[in-house]
Design a protein around this motif. Structure first.
Motif, mmCIF file in Angstrom:
data_model
loop_
_atom_site.group_PDB
_atom_site.id
_atom_site.type_symbol
_atom_site.label_atom_id
_atom_site.label_comp_id
_atom_site.label_asym_id
_atom_site.label_seq_id
_atom_site.Cartn_x
_atom_site.Cartn_y
_atom_site.Cartn_z
ATOM 1 N N LEU A 25 -42.107 5.190 -5.922
ATOM 2 C CA LEU A 25 -42.549 5.870 -4.770
ATOM 3 C C LEU A 25 -43.982 6.196 -4.773
ATOM 4 O O LEU A 25 -44.912 5.857 -3.919
ATOM 5 N N TYR A 26 -44.306 6.766 -6.035
ATOM 6 C CA TYR A 26 -45.814 7.515 -6.065
ATOM 7 C C TYR A 26 -46.709 6.408 -6.193
ATOM 8 O O TYR A 26 -47.967 6.603 -5.806
ATOM 9 N N ALA A 27 -46.430 5.198 -6.812
ATOM 10 C CA ALA A 27 -47.115 4.007 -6.919
ATOM 11 C C ALA A 27 -47.878 3.667 -5.690
ATOM 12 O O ALA A 27 -49.153 3.337 -5.216
ATOM 13 N N GLY A 28 -46.808 3.590 -4.552
ATOM 14 C CA GLY A 28 -47.430 3.338 -3.382
ATOM 15 C C GLY A 28 -48.269 4.265 -2.496
ATOM 16 O O GLY A 28 -49.112 4.252 -1.732
ATOM 17 N N LEU A 29 -48.033 5.636 -2.838
ATOM 18 C CA LEU A 29 -48.731 6.813 -2.250
ATOM 19 C C LEU A 29 -50.174 6.915 -2.934
ATOM 20 O O LEU A 29 -51.350 7.218 -2.303
ATOM 21 N N VAL A 30 -50.537 6.448 -4.128
ATOM 22 C CA VAL A 30 -51.524 6.527 -4.978
ATOM 23 C C VAL A 30 -52.513 5.177 -5.026
ATOM 24 O O VAL A 30 -53.395 5.380 -5.637
ATOM 25 N N ASP A 31 -52.039 4.165 -4.501
ATOM 26 C CA ASP A 31 -52.865 2.889 -4.591
ATOM 27 C C ASP A 31 -54.161 3.107 -4.080
ATOM 28 O O ASP A 31 -54.441 3.349 -2.778
ATOM 29 N N GLN A 32 -55.099 2.807 -4.902
ATOM 30 C CA GLN A 32 -56.408 2.860 -4.688
ATOM 31 C C GLN A 32 -57.105 4.130 -4.251
ATOM 32 O O GLN A 32 -57.966 4.325 -3.579
ATOM 33 N N LEU A 33 -56.339 5.357 -4.585
ATOM 34 C CA LEU A 33 -56.907 6.710 -4.451
ATOM 35 C C LEU A 33 -57.569 6.877 -5.907
ATOM 36 O O LEU A 33 -56.938 7.054 -6.800
ATOM 37 N N GLU A 34 -58.728 7.172 -5.843
ATOM 38 C CA GLU A 34 -59.540 7.672 -6.815
ATOM 39 C C GLU A 34 -59.295 8.780 -7.479
ATOM 40 O O GLU A 34 -58.906 9.789 -6.769
ATOM 41 N N GLY A 35 -58.832 8.788 -9.100
ATOM 42 C CA GLY A 35 -58.713 10.248 -9.567
ATOM 43 C C GLY A 35 -57.176 10.505 -9.788
ATOM 44 O O GLY A 35 -56.848 11.475 -10.386
ATOM 45 N N VAL A 36 -56.267 9.858 -9.129
ATOM 46 C CA VAL A 36 -54.884 10.114 -9.315
ATOM 47 C C VAL A 36 -53.881 8.963 -9.278
ATOM 48 O O VAL A 36 -54.250 7.937 -9.005
#
Length: 147
Positions: free
Chosen positions: A26-37
């Motif tokens: 679930l988190y992988a889809g949330l943070v995809d290509q978000l820098e720093g997280v």
């Protein structure tokens, strides 16, 4: 018809939902290509967003990650410019964690993505079942929190 007791069915479903592998997916889809997280630091960023300003020890207790790991992940988020540390006015030896503007923007994007994932998961459900599910889930969570 499934003869398994309702509580056992709920327990089994919650067990699957709360598994580390389910959360990481679930988190992988949330943070995809978000820098720093990433999938590891997201729970810390999200916890800070809900509780700020918050100490590392309180945050660790709330999100279920030990204090040492929480402090380490918060440090990574601070290095990425997503989290700021500030002195705790109630305890000169302690610091509080707070989102920076960049951190707030990042968590806002992740939460929009989460709503999208939920909408996608419920898209095939009839509207009345989606509404009942939301109401029942809210009631269930409130009941657990009040104990």
């Amino acid at each position: 018809m499934d003869n398994t007791p309702v509580a056992a069915r709920v327990e089994a479903s919650l067990g699957l939902l709360l598994r580390r592998s389910t959360r990481a997916g679930l988190y992988a889809g949330l943070v995809d290509q978000l820098e720093g997280v990433n999938e590891t630091t997201y729970p810390v960023l999200s916890g800070i967003a809900r509780l700020e300003p918050v100490s590392s020890s309180r945050l660790a207790a709330e999100i279920g990650i030990d204090r040492t790991a929480t402090t380490r992940y918060a440090g990574r988020l601070a290095d990425a410019g997503l989290v700021a540390r500030e002195p705790d006015p109630a305890d000169a030896r302690s610091t509080l964690l707070r989102l920076t503007e960049r951190g707030r923007s990042t968590i806002d994007v992740a939460r929009v993505r989460l709503v999208g994932q939920v909408e996608d998961a419920l898209a095939s459900w009839p509207a009345d079942e989606r509404a009942v599910f939301a109401t029942v889930l809210e009631h269930f969570v409130e009941t657990l929190r009040s104990r």
